[in-house]
Every structure is written in structure tokens, then in C-alpha cells.
Design a protein around this motif. Structure first.
Motif, PDB file in Angstrom:
ATOM      1  N   THR A   1      33.542  33.706  42.259  1.00 58.99           N
ATOM      2  CA  THR A   1      34.157  34.247  41.057  1.00 58.99           C
ATOM      3  C   THR A   1      35.671  34.339  41.250  1.00 58.99           C
ATOM      4  O   THR A   1      36.187  34.404  42.372  1.00 58.99           O
ATOM      5  N   HIS A   2      36.386  34.353  40.139  1.00 56.44           N
ATOM      6  CA  HIS A   2      37.834  34.508  40.193  1.00 56.44           C
ATOM      7  C   HIS A   2      38.208  35.848  40.821  1.00 56.44           C
ATOM      8  O   HIS A   2      39.184  35.935  41.583  1.00 56.44           O
TER       9      HIS A   2
ATOM     10  N   SER B   1      40.132  27.003  34.529  1.00 56.70           N
ATOM     11  CA  SER B   1      40.799  27.440  35.758  1.00 56.70           C
ATOM     12  C   SER B   1      41.890  28.472  35.509  1.00 56.70           C
ATOM     13  O   SER B   1      42.251  29.219  36.422  1.00 56.70           O
TER      14      SER B   1
ATOM     15  N   THR C   1      47.359  25.831  37.144  1.00 61.00           N
ATOM     16  CA  THR C   1      45.988  25.482  36.786  1.00 61.00           C
ATOM     17  C   THR C   1      45.958  24.332  35.792  1.00 61.00           C
ATOM     18  O   THR C   1      46.864  24.178  34.971  1.00 61.00           O
TER      19      THR C   1
ATOM     20  N   VAL D   1      41.535  32.194  36.804  1.00 64.55           N
ATOM     21  CA  VAL D   1      41.905  32.727  38.113  1.00 64.55           C
ATOM     22  C   VAL D   1      43.361  33.172  38.109  1.00 64.55           C
ATOM     23  O   VAL D   1      43.727  34.143  38.773  1.00 64.55           O
TER      24      VAL D   1
ATOM     25  N   ARG E   1      40.502  36.683  44.210  1.00 54.64           N
ATOM     26  CA  ARG E   1      41.620  37.626  44.274  1.00 54.64           C
ATOM     27  C   ARG E   1      41.481  38.547  45.479  1.00 54.64           C
ATOM     28  O   ARG E   1      42.456  38.815  46.193  1.00 54.64           O
TER      29      ARG E   1
ATOM     30  N   CYS F   1      44.556  36.999  38.875  1.00 49.04           N
ATOM     31  CA  CYS F   1      45.406  37.210  40.047  1.00 49.04           C
ATOM     32  C   CYS F   1      46.834  37.618  39.707  1.00 49.04           C
ATOM     33  O   CYS F   1      47.704  37.622  40.599  1.00 49.04           O
TER      34      CYS F   1
END
Length: 715
Positions: free
Chosen positions: A595-596, A620, A637, A623, A600, A627
């Protein structure tokens, strides 16, 4: 048992050549007749309507050729494309020289299956003419074969028309829009074009995407109906784009709305979003079954100038439905091509090419009197500019695989009828173009940067440089992810990295796959170098877990994980990740995911000076959003959080994609300018990445993209 239509013979024709000439009878009273066998593939629910449309077309073709010295007759064999024996049937008709042409199938999945079989017997010169196989990947894969002729543009065109309608109907540009589409996971063979292109085109129209919702089954659809419909007046302020996978899914949504209405209190009013639907919603069963919600949408239609739609309604007492006009045109195109072959000889596909490219005078329309003039010209070996009922038959000039411009009807469902509100041509949309230009559509909405953002940040002197390269999707169909990562590995090696400073994670199941015609070779283009050469793979995906990935990032070596990033607070780190992605998650080997938010956590305490994280994956941008706030970290991304990222380099040689557009641009930009600023790198990527919006995140916690360059991450 196959049906018969008013004397027309449907079914197999024994010992019949693809086109059989019948001798003229004594006295010259009978024309020289050429009988051509054509297989028609469609769904069982479409058969009755398509057979009556075919009968009408054949009657008009027959009447148009009366009195002419030669005549073409089409003998049609109908086949349900979902029969249990369809694979064997397709293989048989592709090889059968008695079959002149194939019209259909009507779904892209079946059309691709048929095209593959025809490709195995290309010497037979058999055309595949598809009325409504509009999946973008199907059209793209077979664009250069020379035997696939699509009578409609791809679903990208339909989605653009639909979203242009949404944009014109929205209360303002900040009205939130939601997509509800089928979840096909990482199955590249069953991708949903709406899910792939929705976020990108919505962004191009300035629409505010709130959410992309995926359903797997009817219960999921009912759950989303309860989420988006009810008594809250704020539901009126949302727009829902609904792409049902079949009739039952469409009816399930409406049925659940009925249950919601039945459960309202006496003082409560029913509220729903503005619901726009794809052409999959447009069937007789859905029209008759819908009772409760309000729906509108678009579907493929006849050109209004042709007059075909009102003539159809008058003849059959029903409205024209999605793809029928294109089917009528496919039969006419087949007859015209056969006539041209009578006069000039040559192959079937060359004859179709000459007919659709014909500009020798203006041809007639679809009425028998006008069609007769077309037949007369074609019998003389001339190709006039012929219009069909669905449009003007102008095909893409580069590949000639699909029409350039389609007519769509905007409809509203009322009293069990799809009422026409307006006609829309792709010639009038924001991105007026052919299908090829649409799938090569580059973003016109770019990210703005503040030159001073992050410029006050101070870093210690640079120590060392490290890199983590991850191809997190495996299998032959995912060739491009591994090829791109190996290409990035070769780039880093050329710029001074040794293997001790690169951790390379791939499944490594492609280079030596039995599907690979070049064992031990991976290329990002058909003529490119072998990027697999001398590559040092550290770990295979199947040997790792997401926790192992965290250990590698934090330098926690062990007997099982001997090679890790041994970074310090003065070292720069470059991470390149290439895989499938979903909302909030990246693939990690097919059966695992990361997972994103987990990423992180991994990056938060990782020792580093600066981190550049480049991601080639669908959705993408998620993420980057998650973050935000990480010190010294920049994320580039391939897509925003609501977009798919698209493959770029299709290979007719190995029949898979070799590279992704974002990665291809990244490699080319750095090869040309190793010290390119991150701002200029973004511009190169934004200019060259098709079908998604390249995004940069967290500049305020990283530093100015004007001042920071790739030189800091290359040796």
C-alpha cells in the motif's frame, strides 16, 4: 437450429468457394453473379435484431444491382460468439478459404480472439470487419495488421464524448464526479477502458474527480447504489459515470434504487446523482427493465444526415440500438469490396482499402438508387467517395484500421425508451481526432511550479549515491515492467554505479520465458539493445515480502537479505518502481501488494540526504499524495491518483508491450541530458507521456525543482 430469413439461406454452404462466379444464362438476361460467404459473429441477444438489419441490407444490395452486368450476393452464416465451441469455430473459419470475410464479433475480447486466429492464416487474405469492437487495446494491437477494419472509434472517443456532456451539464467545474466500473484487477486482457482513461480525460476537461469505484459482482453494485442514492439532498450535487459490464449489472443498480425508495420515510424525498451511462447500458432488456432511477448517456449511432435512424424506426417500429448502423455499413463495405475485386482483381483487404480511400467523384448514400451508382463505378474499376449510414467512411490515414470520426447519440431513458437528445460527432469534441491520435493523446494540462518553493532548504554535503530498482509485476504479459527496470539498471551502470550500490528486484521470469523468441534477451523496442545483458539480479519478487523490502531500505542485512541499501544521512537515494497499480496500492508479485501508506512508513525513518522516487504505475499519484510532508523526498509519478498509466511500445514481433511511455521518456531525457533539472525533466515527461498526467509531489519538503538536477543522483 439456425434460422432462415425469407428465403435467404443461413448456415454452412457446402463446397462453396469464398467467391463463386455463376455463368451468365443464354441471351445475357442474367447477370454474372458472384456469391461470397460471410460469417457474422454476434451475441445471442443481438441475433434477432442483427438478422433483420442484415435482411434489409441484403435487399437493398440486391435492388441496387438490378440491371447491372455483374452482381455480388452475400451469403451470411450467423454464429453466437459466446457458444461453447467458439474457439474451435473461430480457428476453423479463419482457415476456411470458402469464407470470404468475417463481420463481428461485437465485443473486443471476442474480436481479439478472432483476429489472432486470422493472423495465423494471413495468406488467406481474410478481412475482419468489426461494427462495435471498440476496446482501445484491441484496436491498438491490431492497427498495423492490414486485415482488421473497425467501423467505430475506440472507447476513448466515446468516453470523451460522454465527459464533454458531463462538463456541459455540471453545475460548475468543482462538481465532483465519480466513476463506477468493473474491477478487472491486473488482467490486461480484460481492462476497462473507462477505468483506464476516465481520470485523464476528466482532468483534461477540468472536472473534479472525487473517486473511482470498482465492482466485482451484483452485490457490489447494489452497495454503491445505496452509497450514492438516498434522501440526502447533497447527492444531487454529484455526477456518477456508470459503465455496467452487462445487462444484469445495470438492472441490479436500478432495482436497488427501487428498494431505497421503498424504504424512505413519508417526509423524505429521493435524491440521486446525475447518472451518465456508457453504451453497455443501451439494450432492449435494460430499457424495459428500468423502473426507478434516471439515466442518460451516449451510444454509437447512425449519422443524422443519412436519415437511416428514422427509416429504421419506421421499418421496424423500434429505435436503432448501439452498433446496428455500423453493422449495416460492414455488409455494404464487404459487397463494394467484392465488386471492386471483380473489376480489378487483387486481394480482399486491398479492395477494402481502395473502397474506403476512394475519391474518384462523389459516391451515393445507402438508398438503393444511390448505391446503384456506386456499384456501376466500382464495376468500371473506379472508387468514388462513398458515405455509409454511420458516417463518411474516412479511415485513419496511417493505419486504415478504424474510421476517423464516429457519430454518437446522447440519450435519456424515459418510459422504457432511449430518447435522443442530441447527436455528437468526435469531430466536434475537444480532442477531435482519429483513434490513433486519441490513444496517443498527450496532456494539455500541466503542473505549475513556484521557482522559490523549497529553495530555502539546506542539505549537508553529498556523500554517496544508492539506487533501488523494482519491477513489481511478473509474467510474460508484464514484459514491459521488467524491460524498463533493466533499462534503468543499464543507465545507472553507464553513469558510474557499481552493483554494490544498486539493489535490483525483479521476478526475472521473462528473459528466459518459453514465450520469448530471443532467450536471454530483453529490449525496450524491437530494434533496441539487449538491456538484460550482464544484469545482476539481487532478489526475485517471489522470494520477498513487503517487510523484506522495508529491511532492504533500512540497511538491515541478514543471511537471507545480504544486499541492502547501506545509506547514511549524507547519501542520495534514487528509487525506480515499475508495476501495475490500483487505488492506494502497488502490485508486488501478483499475489502480494504494497500500500502507499506502507511505503510511507518504510521511507519515513530511512537514512538519507535526498530521495528521488520515480513511479511508473496506474494511480501512482496516490503515493505522492500520501507521502506529502516527508523531509527530503520528491516523487515523480506517471499518473495522478485517479488515472491509469499506459504502455507505449507495442511489439508485433513478440505480441506484448516492450516499454511504458513514462519510463521511455525518463530514459531518453537522462541519456540526452544527464544533468537535466528536475523541472525540465518533468516537462519532457509531461510532453511525451500519453494518456496520463505526470505529477511531481512534495517540492516544499525537498527543494526547488529548478535548482535540483539529475546529476545529484547519477555518478
Amino acid at each position: 437450429m439456425r434460422s432462415k430469413l425469407h428465403g435467404w439461406l443461413w448456415g454452412c454452404l457446402l463446397a462453396l468457394a469464398a467467391c463463386t462466379d455463376h455463368d451468365t444464362q443464354p441471351g445475357g438476361r442474367q447477370p454474372e453473379e458472384q456469391v461470397c460467404k460471410v460469417v457474422v459473429l454476434m451475441q445471442d441477444g443481438e441475433k434477432e435484431r442483427w438478422q433483420r438489419t442484415a435482411q434489409w441490407a441484403l435487399q437493398n444490395l440486391d435492388e441496387a444491382q438490378r440491371g447491372l452486368p455483374r452482381k455480388v450476393t452475400l451469403e451470411l452464416e450467423f454464429k453466437n460468439q459466446d457458444d461453447a465451441d467458439i474457439a474451435d469455430y473461430m480457428e476453423r473459419v479463419a482457415a476456411d478459404t470458402a469464407v470470404a470475410a468475417i463481420v463481428g464479433p461485437t465485443t473486443s475480447e471476442r474480436a481479439e480472439q478472432m483476429a489472432v486466429q486470422i493472423g495465423k492464416h494471413r495468406a488467406n487474405d481474410k478481412p475482419l470487419i468489426t461494427p462495435s469492437a471498440t476496446d482501445v487495446e484491441f484496436q491498438r494491437k491490431f492497427a498495423n495488421t492490414g486485415f482488421v477494419w473497425n467501423m467505430a472509434e475506440s472507447d476513448i472517443a466515446q468516453l470523451e464524448v460522454l465527459l464533454s456532456s458531463v462538463a456541459s451539464s455540471a453545475l460548475d467545474s468543482w462538481t465532483p464526479i465519480v466513476l463506477l466500473a468493473k474491477d478487472n484487477g491486473n488482467n490486461a486482457e480484460a481492462r476497462d477502458t473507462y477505468a483506464e482513461w476516465f481520470g485523464f480525460i476528466a482532468g483534461e476537461y477540468g472536472l473534479k474527480v472525487e473517486e473511482i469505484c470498482f465492482y466485482n459482482n451484483e452485490e457490489d453494485v447494489r452497495r454503491y447504489a445505496r452509497k450514492f442514492c438516498g434522501s440526502d439532498e447533497r447527492l444531487f450535487l454529484r455526477t456518477l459515470l456508470f459503465n455496467p459490464s452487462d445487462e444484469q449489472i445495470a438492472l441490479a443498480f436500478d432495482d436497488e434504487v427501487g428498494k431505497i425508495i421503498a424504504g424512505l420515510k413519508e417526509e423524505e424525498d429521493f435524491c440521486q446523482p446525475h447518472i451518465f451511462c456508457s453504451d453497455a447500458f443501451v439494450t432492449e432488456r435494460v430499457a424495459q427493465g428500468v423502473r426507478y432511477a434516471d439515466f442518460e448517456g451516449v451510444d454509437l449511432y447512425a449519422s443524422p444526415e443519412s436519415g437511416f435512424a428514422p427509416a429504421y424506426a419506421q421499418r421496424f417500429g423500434q429505435e436503432l440500438l448501439n452498433g446496428e448502423a455500423q453493422f449495416y455499413d460492414a455488409l455494404c463495405l464487404t459487397a463494394y469490396a467484392a465488386t471492386y475485386r471483380q473489376a480489378k482483381g487483387g486481394g480482399w483487404n486491398e479492395a477494402i482499402l481502395q473502397v474506403v480511400d476512394g475519391r474518384d467523384g462523389k459516391g451515393g448514400s445507402w438508398l438503393p438508387a444511390d448505391m446503384q451508382a456506386n456499384f456501376e463505378a466500382l464495376q468500371e474499376g473506379r472508387c468514388p467517395d462513398i458515405d455509409g449510414v454511420s458516417g463518411d467512411w474516412t479511415f485513419d490515414p496511417t493505419t486504415h484500421a478504424y474510421v476517423k470520426g464516429s457519430t454518437f447519440r446522447r440519450w435519456r431513458l424515459y418510459d422504457h425508451r432511449f430518447l435522443t437528445m442530441e447527436y455528437v460527432s468526435t469531430e466536434g469534441t475537444k480532442h477531435s481526432s482519429s483513434s490513433k491520435a486519441m490513444w496517443d493523446w498527450k496532456a494539455t494540462t500541466w503542473q505549475d511550479f513556484d521557482e522559490q518553493e523549497g529553495s530555502s532548504l539546506v542539505y549537508p554535503p553529498l556523500g554517496d549515491r544508492w539506487a533501488l530498482l523494482v519491477a513489481a509485476s511478473n509474467g510474460w504479459r508484464n514484459y514491459r515492467f521488467q524491460a524498463d527496470v533493466f533499462a534503468m539498471y543499464q543507465l545507472l551502470r553507464r553513469h558510474g554505479y557499481d552493483d554494490d550500490h544498486i539493489v535490483l528486484i525483479v521476478e526475472d521470469d521473462v528473459a528466459d520465458s518459453p514465450d520469448n523468441p530471443e532467450p536471454g534477451v530483453l529490449r525496450v523496442s524491437d530494434t533496441g539493445p539487449n538491456v538484460y545483458a550482464k544484469a545482476a539480479v539481487d532478489y526475485r519478487l517471489s522470494d520477498l515480502t513487503p517487510d523484506d523490502l522495508s529491511a532492504i531500505l533500512h540497511g538491515q542485512s541478514s543471511a537471507r537479505l545480504p544486499h541492502v541499501l547501506r545509506t547514511s544521512a549524507t547519501d542520495n537515494v534514487f528509487i525506480f518502481w515499475s508495476s501495475h497499480g490500483g487505488s492506494g496500492v502497488f502490485d508486488f508479485g501478483g499475489i502480494q501488494s504494497v500500500t502507499h501508506r506502507r511505503l510511507r512508513q518504510m521511507l519515513t525513518d530511512m537514512p538519507r540526504r535526498k530521495l528521488l522516487f520515480a513511479v511508473e504505475a496506474c494511480y501512482s499519484g496516490g503515493v505522492g499524495e500520501v507521502c506529502r510532508g516527508l523531509p527530503g523526498a520528491l516523487f515523480i509519478t506517471a499518473a495522478n491518483p485517479y488515472e491509469a498509466s499506459h504502455p507505449d511500445e507495442w511489439s508485433d514481433v513478440i505480441r506484448v508491450y516492450r516499454s511504458n511511455g513514462f519510463t521511455k521518456g525518463f530514459l531518453e531525457a537522462i541519456t540526452a541530458h544527464p544533468s537535466i533539472s528536475l523541472r525540465d525533466l518533468y516537462y519532457v515527461l509531461a510532453r511525451n507521456t500519453t494518456g496520463s498526467h505526470v505529477k511531481v509531489y512534495n517540492m516544499d519538503c525537498f527543494g526547488s525543482v529548478y535548482d535540483n538536477t539529475m546529476a545529484e543522483f547519477l555518478k
